[in-house]
Write a protein that holds these residues in place. Structure first.
Motif, mmCIF file in Angstrom:
data_model
loop_
_atom_site.group_PDB
_atom_site.id
_atom_site.type_symbol
_atom_site.label_atom_id
_atom_site.label_comp_id
_atom_site.label_asym_id
_atom_site.label_seq_id
_atom_site.Cartn_x
_atom_site.Cartn_y
_atom_site.Cartn_z
ATOM 1 N N LYS A 215 0.825 -1.211 0.000
ATOM 2 C CA LYS A 215 0.000 0.000 0.000
ATOM 3 C C LYS A 215 0.859 1.261 0.000
ATOM 4 O O LYS A 215 0.597 2.208 -0.749
ATOM 5 N N VAL A 216 1.875 1.288 0.839
ATOM 6 C CA VAL A 216 2.756 2.461 0.907
ATOM 7 C C VAL A 216 3.483 2.666 -0.419
ATOM 8 O O VAL A 216 3.595 3.796 -0.910
ATOM 9 N N THR A 217 3.950 1.589 -1.015
ATOM 10 C CA THR A 217 4.664 1.678 -2.286
ATOM 11 C C THR A 217 3.757 2.220 -3.390
ATOM 12 O O THR A 217 4.163 3.090 -4.164
ATOM 13 N N VAL A 218 2.538 1.737 -3.450
ATOM 14 C CA VAL A 218 1.605 2.208 -4.482
ATOM 15 C C VAL A 218 1.221 3.665 -4.236
ATOM 16 O O VAL A 218 1.205 4.475 -5.165
ATOM 17 N N VAL A 219 0.949 4.018 -2.989
ATOM 18 C CA VAL A 219 0.586 5.406 -2.686
ATOM 19 C C VAL A 219 1.750 6.337 -3.015
ATOM 20 O O VAL A 219 1.554 7.409 -3.597
ATOM 21 N N ARG A 220 2.960 5.932 -2.677
ATOM 22 C CA ARG A 220 4.135 6.757 -2.991
ATOM 23 C C ARG A 220 4.276 6.932 -4.504
ATOM 24 O O ARG A 220 4.543 8.036 -4.982
ATOM 25 N N ALA A 221 4.088 5.855 -5.262
ATOM 26 C CA ALA A 221 4.184 5.953 -6.723
ATOM 27 C C ALA A 221 3.093 6.868 -7.275
ATOM 28 O O ALA A 221 3.337 7.650 -8.204
ATOM 29 N N LEU A 222 1.889 6.802 -6.712
ATOM 30 C CA LEU A 222 0.804 7.677 -7.160
ATOM 31 C C LEU A 222 1.118 9.143 -6.854
ATOM 32 O O LEU A 222 0.877 10.020 -7.681
ATOM 33 N N LEU A 223 1.647 9.392 -5.664
ATOM 34 C CA LEU A 223 1.996 10.770 -5.297
ATOM 35 C C LEU A 223 3.123 11.303 -6.171
ATOM 36 O O LEU A 223 3.077 12.459 -6.618
ATOM 37 N N ASP A 224 4.133 10.454 -6.429
ATOM 38 C CA ASP A 224 5.244 10.857 -7.305
ATOM 39 C C ASP A 224 4.772 11.119 -8.727
ATOM 40 O O ASP A 224 5.328 11.952 -9.425
ATOM 41 N N GLY A 225 3.720 10.424 -9.144
ATOM 42 C CA GLY A 225 3.188 10.574 -10.489
ATOM 43 C C GLY A 225 2.145 11.673 -10.610
ATOM 44 O O GLY A 225 1.544 11.847 -11.668
ATOM 45 N N GLY A 226 1.887 12.395 -9.522
ATOM 46 C CA GLY A 226 0.940 13.498 -9.574
ATOM 47 C C GLY A 226 -0.515 13.087 -9.468
ATOM 48 O O GLY A 226 -1.410 13.860 -9.814
ATOM 49 N N ALA A 227 -0.783 11.879 -8.991
ATOM 50 C CA ALA A 227 -2.164 11.399 -8.863
ATOM 51 C C ALA A 227 -2.555 11.360 -7.383
ATOM 52 O O ALA A 227 -2.954 10.329 -6.853
ATOM 53 N N GLY A 228 -2.451 12.507 -6.723
ATOM 54 C CA GLY A 228 -2.769 12.604 -5.300
ATOM 55 C C GLY A 228 -4.189 12.200 -4.981
ATOM 56 O O GLY A 228 -4.454 11.577 -3.950
ATOM 57 N N TRP A 229 -5.119 12.523 -5.868
ATOM 58 C CA TRP A 229 -6.517 12.158 -5.641
ATOM 59 C C TRP A 229 -6.685 10.643 -5.600
ATOM 60 O O TRP A 229 -7.448 10.114 -4.796
#
Length: 158
Positions: free
Chosen positions: A77-91
């Motif tokens: 979960k942390v890895t996916v959330v970090r990748a989403l945040l790094d990719g600009g998909a905060g929502w």
């Protein structure tokens, strides 16, 4: 980066396939051979009647919730959330986090039911060997990736 997001997605899938396999194998092991999956109340006290099956089921549920010792679920979960945040998909990261909280409530309720006082109907079931083997393999894999999730992430990054 794109490679990190790909590795995160693959690791997430591997972690949760292993944990889901364990959870489904436990459900099959705990039901009578001629029955469907039953209800949550049918699982009340199941870990008291079948300690090894209950422990494997609880470990899978705890891992799906992302709690220790099922660290693979948390790591994924942390890895996916970090990748989403790094990719600009905060929502989308927020949606993932909200779903994790909802899942946590469900999984912990089910794990508590396994160890609750047994209900009025106690079903004595001996799991089929293939089901017990699937549960044992899934539980062993869950323990390995729970304590060494980086192994899966490193393999996915290649």
């Amino acid at each position: 980066t794109k490679n990190t997001a790909y590795a995160a997605a693959v690791a997430y899938a591997v972690f949760f396939v292993v944990l889901e396999l364990g959870a489904f194998a436990a459900v099959v092991a705990l039901r009578p051979a001629d029955a469907d999956g039953g209800t949550l109340d049918d699982l009340r006290g199941a870990a008291r009647r079948h300690p090894w099956v209950g422990a494997g089921f609880a470990l899978a549920l705890i891992g799906l919730a992302g709690l220790p010792p099922g660290l693979a679920g948390l790591f994924a979960k942390v890895t996916v959330v970090r990748a989403l945040l790094d990719g600009g998909a905060g929502w989308l990261a927020l949606v993932v986090a909200l779903n994790a909280v909802i899942g946590l409530a469900y999984y912990l309720r089910l794990a508590a039911t396994l160890y609750a006082a047994p209900g009025p109907v106690e079903v004595g079931v001996r799991p089929a060997r293939v089901v017990a083997a699937a549960l044992a393999v899934a539980t062993a894999l869950a323990v390995v990736v729970g304590f060494a999730p980086q192994l899966v992430l490193d393999l996915a990054a290649r």
